[in-house]
Design an enzyme around this catalytic site. Structure first.
Site, PDB file in Angstrom:
ATOM      1  N   CYS A   8       0.790  -1.208  -0.102  1.00 51.61           N
ATOM      2  CA  CYS A   8       0.042   0.102  -0.112  1.00 51.61           C
ATOM      3  C   CYS A   8       0.686   1.443  -0.242  1.00 51.61           C
ATOM      4  O   CYS A   8       1.762   1.756  -0.265  1.00 51.61           O
ATOM      5  CB  CYS A   8      -1.102   0.615   1.664  1.00 51.61           C
ATOM      6  SG  CYS A   8      -0.471   0.301   2.802  1.00 51.61           S
ATOM      7  N   THR A   9       0.233   2.046   0.561  1.00 47.89           N
ATOM      8  CA  THR A   9       1.633   3.458  -0.068  1.00 47.89           C
ATOM      9  C   THR A   9       2.283   3.335   1.457  1.00 47.89           C
ATOM     10  O   THR A   9       3.327   3.807   1.081  1.00 47.89           O
ATOM     11  CB  THR A   9      -0.399   4.719   0.440  1.00 47.89           C
ATOM     12  OG1 THR A   9      -0.905   4.872  -0.294  1.00 47.89           O
ATOM     13  CG2 THR A   9       1.264   6.387   0.544  1.00 47.89           C
ATOM     14  N   GLY A  10       1.520   4.043   3.028  1.00 45.35           N
ATOM     15  CA  GLY A  10       2.398   3.929   3.752  1.00 45.35           C
ATOM     16  C   GLY A  10       3.420   2.879   4.356  1.00 45.35           C
ATOM     17  O   GLY A  10       3.908   3.023   5.748  1.00 45.35           O
ATOM     18  N   ASN A  11       2.609   1.488   4.318  1.00 48.06           N
ATOM     19  CA  ASN A  11       3.124   0.315   5.217  1.00 48.06           C
ATOM     20  C   ASN A  11       2.248   0.215   5.868  1.00 48.06           C
ATOM     21  O   ASN A  11       2.641  -0.464   7.215  1.00 48.06           O
ATOM     22  CB  ASN A  11       3.463  -0.151   4.892  1.00 48.06           C
ATOM     23  CG  ASN A  11       4.677  -1.367   5.007  1.00 48.06           C
ATOM     24  OD1 ASN A  11       5.379  -1.933   6.131  1.00 48.06           O
ATOM     25  ND2 ASN A  11       3.441  -2.637   5.117  1.00 48.06           N
ATOM     26  N   THR A  12       1.670   1.452   6.906  1.00 55.28           N
ATOM     27  CA  THR A  12       1.268   1.523   7.996  1.00 55.28           C
ATOM     28  C   THR A  12      -0.412   0.697   8.614  1.00 55.28           C
ATOM     29  O   THR A  12      -1.142   0.698   9.391  1.00 55.28           O
ATOM     30  CB  THR A  12       1.095   2.992   8.798  1.00 55.28           C
ATOM     31  OG1 THR A  12       0.401   3.730   8.140  1.00 55.28           O
ATOM     32  CG2 THR A  12       2.058   3.377   8.543  1.00 55.28           C
ATOM     33  N   CYS A  13      -1.385   0.662   7.442  1.00 52.40           N
ATOM     34  CA  CYS A  13      -2.397   0.289   7.217  1.00 52.40           C
ATOM     35  C   CYS A  13      -3.205  -0.648   6.647  1.00 52.40           C
ATOM     36  O   CYS A  13      -3.365  -2.056   6.865  1.00 52.40           O
ATOM     37  CB  CYS A  13      -4.295   1.510   7.054  1.00 52.40           C
ATOM     38  SG  CYS A  13      -3.216   3.142   8.088  1.00 52.40           S
ATOM     39  N   ARG A  14      -3.737  -0.690   5.470  1.00 53.38           N
ATOM     40  CA  ARG A  14      -3.772  -2.060   4.325  1.00 53.38           C
ATOM     41  C   ARG A  14      -3.295  -3.002   4.270  1.00 53.38           C
ATOM     42  O   ARG A  14      -3.642  -4.220   5.006  1.00 53.38           O
ATOM     43  CB  ARG A  14      -4.095  -1.085   3.362  1.00 53.38           C
ATOM     44  CG  ARG A  14      -5.535  -0.181   3.361  1.00 53.38           C
ATOM     45  CD  ARG A  14      -6.269   0.586   2.050  1.00 53.38           C
ATOM     46  NE  ARG A  14      -4.981   1.577   1.981  1.00 53.38           N
ATOM     47  CZ  ARG A  14      -4.079   2.129   1.117  1.00 53.38           C
ATOM     48  NH1 ARG A  14      -5.544   1.972   0.253  1.00 53.38           N
ATOM     49  NH2 ARG A  14      -3.608   3.361   0.627  1.00 53.38           N
ATOM     50  N   ASP A 120      -7.586   4.017   1.676  1.00 49.67           N
ATOM     51  CA  ASP A 120      -7.545   4.022   3.012  1.00 49.67           C
ATOM     52  C   ASP A 120      -8.001   5.054   3.754  1.00 49.67           C
ATOM     53  O   ASP A 120      -8.337   6.105   3.210  1.00 49.67           O
ATOM     54  CB  ASP A 120      -6.537   4.905   2.110  1.00 49.67           C
ATOM     55  CG  ASP A 120      -4.524   5.185   3.097  1.00 49.67           C
ATOM     56  OD1 ASP A 120      -4.850   4.670   4.520  1.00 49.67           O
ATOM     57  OD2 ASP A 120      -3.595   5.696   2.905  1.00 49.67           O
TER      58      ASP A 120
END
Length: 159
Positions: A8-14, A120
């Site tokens: 994903c974008t930041g590798n903190t959620c999805r 997101d």
């Protein structure tokens, strides 16, 4: 063991939610020892999992406290049998950046053949995180069914 990389974008959620859900669910779905999931972000910088993602996973008896966001690296893409992105835009960025491996990079929704991009939830409320977690969980269950039903040949995606 075959590696699956979620991005994903930041590798903190999805993508960490997908990673942890896949590893938990695959262990009880006749895939134990065959696949292991990892995750990374296009713009990751070492942050822990977001509070909302951690809370959504705690409801599923998953602890993500040890997670730290990491950027996508070519070596991980090379080693993975599939690179499954949370959106088609993520997949397009990675196919452009790592064109030698473009055949193994696609959105999770595209790979399972149904659904839409996973929005997101970053910065959203608990309800948004829970909705995202439910969507990812559904997609992971479909992914596991696809992997169980296929004779996935890792060499078919190697360049």
């Amino acid at each position: 063991m075959k590696k699956i990389l979620f991005v994903c974008t930041g590798n903190t959620c999805r993508s960490p939610m997908a990673q942890y859900l896949f590893n938990k669910k695959s262990a009880t779905a006749d895939l134990q020892g065959q696949y292991e999931a990892y995750s990374a972000g296009i713009f990751a910088e070492g942050e822990p999992a977001s509070y909302g993602a951690s809370k959504a996973m705690e409801k599923r008896q998953i602890n993500m406290q040890a997670h730290r966001a990491k950027p996508v690296k070519e070596e991980e893409i090379k080693e993975a049998v599939a690179v499954l992105c949370m959106t088609a835009a993520h997949a397009a960025v990675l196919r452009n950046r790592y064109s030698a491996y473009k055949t193994k990079i696609q959105s999770l929704a595209s790979y399972i053949g149904t659904g839409k991009d996973i929005a997101d939830p970053y910065g959203g409320n608990a309800e948004m995180y829970e909705k995202t977690a439910q969507q990812i969980e559904t997609y992971i269950e479909k992914l596991i069914e696809k992997l169980k039903g296929s004779q996935y040949n890792e060499n078919s995606h190697r360049q």
